[in-house]
Enzyme design. Structure first.
Site, PDB file in Angstrom:
ATOM      1  N   SER A 144       1.005  -1.185  -0.258  1.00 19.11           N
ATOM      2  CA  SER A 144       0.068  -0.105   0.034  1.00 19.11           C
ATOM      3  C   SER A 144       0.688   1.206  -0.046  1.00 19.11           C
ATOM      4  O   SER A 144       1.601   1.708  -0.843  1.00 19.11           O
ATOM      5  CB  SER A 144      -1.017  -0.232   1.238  1.00 19.11           C
ATOM      6  OG  SER A 144      -2.074   0.623   1.077  1.00 19.11           O
ATOM      7  N   ASP A 298      -8.581  -6.188  -4.803  1.00 19.21           N
ATOM      8  CA  ASP A 298      -8.307  -5.114  -4.185  1.00 19.21           C
ATOM      9  C   ASP A 298      -9.049  -4.008  -4.834  1.00 19.21           C
ATOM     10  O   ASP A 298      -8.959  -3.804  -6.123  1.00 19.21           O
ATOM     11  CB  ASP A 298      -6.878  -4.795  -4.341  1.00 19.21           C
ATOM     12  CG  ASP A 298      -6.047  -3.797  -3.422  1.00 19.21           C
ATOM     13  OD1 ASP A 298      -7.135  -2.796  -3.166  1.00 19.21           O
ATOM     14  OD2 ASP A 298      -5.162  -3.762  -2.975  1.00 19.21           O
ATOM     15  N   HIS A 327      -7.893  -5.382  -0.158  1.00 23.28           N
ATOM     16  CA  HIS A 327      -6.762  -4.550   0.230  1.00 23.28           C
ATOM     17  C   HIS A 327      -6.184  -5.150   1.692  1.00 23.28           C
ATOM     18  O   HIS A 327      -5.175  -5.070   1.743  1.00 23.28           O
ATOM     19  CB  HIS A 327      -7.077  -3.239   0.059  1.00 23.28           C
ATOM     20  CG  HIS A 327      -5.711  -2.398   0.321  1.00 23.28           C
ATOM     21  ND1 HIS A 327      -4.677  -2.414  -0.710  1.00 23.28           N
ATOM     22  CD2 HIS A 327      -5.357  -1.517   1.169  1.00 23.28           C
ATOM     23  CE1 HIS A 327      -3.637  -1.804  -0.186  1.00 23.28           C
ATOM     24  NE2 HIS A 327      -4.217  -0.974   0.952  1.00 23.28           N
TER      25      HIS A 327
END
Lengths: 353, 353
Positions: A144, A298, A327
């Site tokens: 991320s 995601d 995610h």
């Protein structure tokens, strides 16, 4: 500065605060005494050639990496590598709005400056070089916002990064992610208790932090996560109990201004700042062997956002991680997540780059 | 009750308010004088056998259908059909929290009862039968919450529905949609100006209505809509200008309690309430020729949520509409949306069911 018991060794175990001196910032101003929270695993070889850097994601620290990703049997094996996990500026452990004191006191709370991904990477490079004497990394890996830092490392310091594994993140933030982060910010800032960043305790903005948690309920997981009730495997009885027992307490423990610093930074992650907006030119600088590792479900960083970037990196492969959670599968919520991560990172580390 | 200039003929053109008498509600209580806003197009044949019913979506009314879906050259052609668009209870035009007066005065504002999709369909059936003398419909069509009503019609009154076209919606609401609607509700209710539903003007909760608009920014459009800057074709200069100039004013004009009534209803749409939770049994009751029409980029009602329902309907086809905008493509934002809708509805109306 305020005290927040969450950002302590009690919750985050062993880590060291290492000063890297004054850090001039891309947006202007500087952090007079920039300190980075660093957790290490394993031993640095005499040749200092077995180092791996782990970068941290939004709201995260080294803790999740230590607990889920690093250890014997994992690709990130402290028996083989010296693994350095560095928490980002604004993480609450490294220099952050809520803990700015001493020489940083002028930057406390609402006065904290804007920090960019590039600032973190500059600080990390200095930390590794000056504190550990590390000039080259076997691998930079992060998820991320950690993927943003990974890309930044590979573009900014190509000679120092032998391998890169950006997981569930992009080199150039997308407009949809910008909006998601914007409404995370709005959730917090719309709480009257936030008070323009001048609260007495993170609890003053608890309602806003909960709303921010709900943005993650909507976007952090796939719709299939909810439909298939994957939260049952995490020992919750209902989706409401999962939101209240998992997402809300995770975020309400945190500092609002720290999250805002990270969110602002996340919104603007973009390696093409090095090349006048030319993303192909920026990613073309990467010499690291790179595994681009999106998560198939995601919502924030879907493979279709990651694959076009991967194709711009010479020595790269697309390695899609299958995970129903989406995610937040980054938290290793399903039994099949980490086996895939270990397989991909293991194969990457086995390449001769 | 309060005055809100948005819910007037000035903004919504011609419609008639038709009383259907007292409406007993599934959740208990009743609406003493239930009035439905009705817009009609075309002429009812002498045999009363050319009627089409259009149902309304969350925040929507007959207006968008009149402007985009109905007319010469469209499948919904007033030259051939008598088209009846009925606005749902809580829509702000039909009986709703903000306009409850006269016999409905005890239900005003925060005292408005909980309404279910089934209540709307019962009221609509009564309207069509008692007011127009219509006993059978050539087609029921609606998008999103309108699709919920379409499914409810086809399951509850199978003999009355010859054809059904649920667009971008599900027969049984998904947990992800429940959460999206929940955070729409929270966005409004967390505004101190909402005041437990007892505000003086919708403007008192403007901040909450804007936050609610932002939930739609995150989920109502696909990430590709943002990445490809589809809003440019709608003559905005930036994504921020689009949010501020399109989504925010759309919602801030509306009544907070009315939206909450609709959102609560949306959360609980589920035709399997007729069959003790057995969705296959409920959908198995449908005799209408049914085109299930999800939008490929829809985050709220993706094809993978719609297709399993379609497979449970005997006389059905899956007709996926391709639209980069995602769910709010229902507003006919792209030039290719309506041609697909017209083709599918035209082919459905041409079937001999």
């Amino acid at each position: 500065m305020i005290n927040n018991g969450y950002y302590t060794h009690e919750f985050h175990g062993d880590y060291e605060l290492v000063g890297v001196g004054a850090l001039d910032l891309e947006e202007g101003g500087s952090i007079p005494d920039c300190r980075l929270a660093v957790a290490t695993f394993g031993e640095l070889s005499e040749a200092k050639d077995n180092a791996i850097l782990i970068t941290s994601w939004y709201s995260g620290t080294h803790q999740i990496w230590r607990d889920a990703y690093v250890g014997a049997g994992h690709a990130l094996d402290p028996e083989r590598y010296f693994i350095v996990a560095v928490d980002q500026i604004g993480s609450g452990l490294s220099t952050s709005p809520h803990n700015a004191d001493g020489a940083n006191a002028p930057l406390t709370m609402s006065k904290f400056p804007r920090v960019r991904i590039g600032d973190d990477v500059v600080a990390q490079e200095r930390l590794l070089r000056e504190h550990f004497g590390i000039e080259q990394l076997q691998l930079v890996v992060g998820g991320s916002m950690g993927a943003q830092q990974t890309y930044e490392w590979a573009v900014r310091f190509p000679d120092k990064v032998l391998r890169a594994a950006p997981i569930a993140g992009t080199a150039k933030n997308t407009p949809h992610d910008f909006l998601i982060a914007e409404y995370c910010r709005e959730s917090i800032m719309s709480d009257p208790g936030w008070n323009g960043g001048e609260y007495q305790s993170n609890e003053d903005a608890e309602a806003g932090l909960k709303r921010q948690a709900h943005v993650w309920a909507l976007t952090g997981f796939s719709s299939e996560f909810w439909k298939q009730e994957v939260w049952r495997a995490l020992e919750f009885d209902s989706k409401e109990a999962f939101v209240e027992g998992f997402l809300e307490p995770y975020f309400t423990a945190m500092d609002p201004n720290d999250l805002l610093t990270q969110a602002w930074k996340w919104q603007r992650g973009d390696v093409s700042r090095h090349t006048d907006g030319d993303l192909a030119a920026a990613l073309g600088r990467i010499t690291a062997k790179t595994f681009v590792m999106p998560i198939d479900e995601d919502v924030l960083f879907p493979p279709r956002d990651c694959e076009p970037e991967q194709r711009l990196i010479k020595n790269s492969e697309l390695r899609v991680v299958e995970d129903i959670a989406g995610h937040l599968g980054l938290f290793s919520l399903t039994p099949t997540f980490m086996t895939q991560i270990d397989r991909h990172l293991g194969e990457l580390l086995a390449t001769s780059n």
